[in-house]
Design a protein around this motif. Sequence first.
Motif, short mmCIF file in Angstrom:
data_model
loop_
_atom_site.label_atom_id
_atom_site.label_comp_id
_atom_site.label_asym_id
_atom_site.label_seq_id
_atom_site.Cartn_x
_atom_site.Cartn_y
_atom_site.Cartn_z
N GLU A 1 -0.85 1.52 4.33
CA GLU A 1 0.47 1.99 3.90
C GLU A 1 0.39 2.35 2.41
N GLU A 2 0.38 3.64 2.13
CA GLU A 2 0.07 4.11 0.78
C GLU A 2 1.11 3.70 -0.26
N LEU A 3 2.37 3.79 0.09
CA LEU A 3 3.42 3.41 -0.87
C LEU A 3 3.30 1.94 -1.23
N LEU A 4 3.09 1.10 -0.24
CA LEU A 4 2.91 -0.33 -0.51
C LEU A 4 1.74 -0.57 -1.44
N GLN A 5 0.61 0.08 -1.16
CA GLN A 5 -0.58 -0.14 -1.99
C GLN A 5 -0.36 0.34 -3.42
N ALA A 6 0.39 1.44 -3.60
CA ALA A 6 0.69 1.93 -4.94
C ALA A 6 1.57 0.94 -5.70
N ILE A 7 2.54 0.35 -5.01
CA ILE A 7 3.42 -0.65 -5.64
C ILE A 7 2.62 -1.88 -6.03
N LEU A 8 1.73 -2.32 -5.15
CA LEU A 8 0.91 -3.49 -5.46
C LEU A 8 0.01 -3.24 -6.67
N LYS A 9 -0.57 -2.03 -6.77
CA LYS A 9 -1.40 -1.70 -7.93
C LYS A 9 -0.57 -1.69 -9.21
N TYR A 10 0.63 -1.13 -9.12
CA TYR A 10 1.51 -1.09 -10.28
C TYR A 10 1.86 -2.50 -10.74
N LEU A 11 2.20 -3.38 -9.81
CA LEU A 11 2.58 -4.74 -10.19
C LEU A 11 1.39 -5.51 -10.77
N GLU A 12 0.19 -5.28 -10.23
CA GLU A 12 -0.99 -5.92 -10.81
C GLU A 12 -1.24 -5.41 -12.23
N LEU B 1 12.34 5.42 -18.94
CA LEU B 1 11.28 5.50 -19.92
C LEU B 1 11.08 6.96 -20.28
N SER B 2 10.74 7.26 -21.52
CA SER B 2 10.56 8.65 -21.92
C SER B 2 9.34 9.26 -21.24
N GLN B 3 8.29 8.47 -21.07
CA GLN B 3 7.10 8.93 -20.37
C GLN B 3 6.74 7.90 -19.31
N PRO B 4 7.21 8.09 -18.06
CA PRO B 4 6.96 7.10 -17.01
C PRO B 4 5.47 6.86 -16.84
N PRO B 5 5.06 5.61 -16.64
CA PRO B 5 3.65 5.31 -16.43
C PRO B 5 3.12 6.04 -15.21
N GLU B 6 1.83 6.26 -15.19
CA GLU B 6 1.18 6.97 -14.08
C GLU B 6 1.49 6.29 -12.75
N PHE B 7 1.47 4.96 -12.72
CA PHE B 7 1.73 4.24 -11.48
C PHE B 7 3.12 4.54 -10.93
N ASN C 1 7.30 -13.08 -14.14
CA ASN C 1 6.59 -14.13 -13.40
C ASN C 1 5.34 -13.51 -12.79
N ASN C 2 4.20 -14.10 -13.06
CA ASN C 2 2.94 -13.54 -12.58
C ASN C 2 2.74 -13.69 -11.08
N GLY C 3 3.63 -14.43 -10.43
CA GLY C 3 3.51 -14.57 -8.98
C GLY C 3 4.10 -13.41 -8.20
N ILE C 4 4.76 -12.47 -8.87
CA ILE C 4 5.44 -11.38 -8.17
C ILE C 4 4.47 -10.52 -7.34
N PRO C 5 3.32 -10.10 -7.88
CA PRO C 5 2.40 -9.31 -7.02
C PRO C 5 1.96 -10.09 -5.79
N ARG C 6 1.76 -11.39 -5.93
CA ARG C 6 1.30 -12.20 -4.81
C ARG C 6 2.35 -12.28 -3.71
N ILE C 7 3.62 -12.51 -4.10
CA ILE C 7 4.64 -12.60 -3.05
C ILE C 7 4.90 -11.24 -2.42
N MET C 8 4.78 -10.17 -3.19
CA MET C 8 4.98 -8.84 -2.63
C MET C 8 3.93 -8.54 -1.57
#
Length: 475
Positions: free
Chosen positions: A357-368, A11-17, A378-385
């Motif tokens: 676990e900070e990296l995990l929590q950042a990934i979960l916020k990004y997926l949400e 991406l030209s400008q990666p999202p903050e997450f 698929n909207n179930g991805i954050p839940r399974i993660m």
Amino acid sequence: MQYTTASTAVLSQPPEFLSTIRHLDKQLHDRFRNRFDIDPTLSRFLVSFQGNKTRPSYRWYKFKEAFSASLVEHLFHKYGINAGRILDPFAGSGTALFAASAMGIDADGIELLPIGREIIAAKQILDAEFTPEDFERLCQWSTLRVWKESQISVPLPELRITQGAYPEKTKKAIEKYIGAYQVENSRVQSILRFALLCVLESISFTRKDGQYLRWDYRSGRTQGKKIFDKGEILEFDQAICEKINEILEDVSPNHQTTLFAAEKLQAQIRLFEGSCLQILPQLPDSTYDAILTSPPYCNRYDYTRTYALELALLGTDEQKLLRFRQEMLSCTVENRPKDLLDINPQWATALAAADEEELLQAILKYLEDQKAQRALNNNGIPRIMKGYFYEMACVIAECARVLKPNALLFMVNDNVRYAGASVSVDMILSDIAEKLGFYVERILVLPNGKGNSSQQMGEYGREALRKGIYIWRKL
């Protein structure tokens, strides 16, 4: 090979997450930098079923999620594990159990799905219970094709997702085969059923393809879908005779050859039936001298679908199928959240380790965030993660409890990628493990990383993902 940290996506400008994920991933990578070991002796052949294709007894059933018996031997020899008792909480087809037993090491396993339990039970029967008369009867089944003269047919058990899986001629042959073996003694009956399980995919219109069964165009179930040709579909008589002969070649006293002589089990194997989240808390403290396992990967693979033909034959009905799907470690979009504290109130510490676990929590916020923007397929991805890592935290806590002090845990696992963000499963789980009583000794990495799905590559570019073996020592 140089591995990158978490993906920034194309991406030209990666999202903050994604920038936050990249930063936290680099921090964790710097912390574990000296623990990574790109091991040239490791290969996909060694850490997958491919290494079992020519091994007596291991070659009978193609359990695609298995690692090789050679890997077990390699790790145990390298780290001096030659006695005591080991555990595999995700036993699958029992590779760790049988390889350890052949080395004189007692082995315990936990397995939820009936297909894995049936494979393990059949091998134990052949090793310890089969008589010369049983072997002779098995020979007769192959040479005389006993089922062809049977007047008894037993309807083939089916699930909704397996209906129409076989050519009609094949289905009728299977039903006669089932009817015929039911008059045999329990030992012979078990092995004949096991041989049938081994050939179901090869005689069907289906092929296992990760998240589902893929259907050949000849099945009539592919209207409107991309045409798939699985190639040759074996005739039933040919497939079952070849499989029975293969089993006889490996283990029968009258059929063994120098090339194929199955290793005789030297030590005890015990198998616990059910989910490891239910069974592990029942095991006593400080029991095991090592743990070697490969949990389901966080890759959306649904074993209740890929092994549906086998589960149906073993009597799994629709209700049981749904129950198995929910009791599995969360790795599919259909997994609902589990009440982990209700299962075991002692897991509060494990859940807190995942919370921290900070990296995990950042990934979960990004997926949400991606879910809110309707950017996920698929909207179930954050839940399974979330379910995957929180449940794995509980498994890790239990492994630390049941291991003896200074004992090792070996875990085979893959990193994954969702919505352009690479998920460093190895570092996240290792960080959680160090909060729960382990020291991370090594993260052995295969020289060649795995690729991404075509969808991920199309949207975000290709990035090599680490596949490796974590080696943690109980403090």
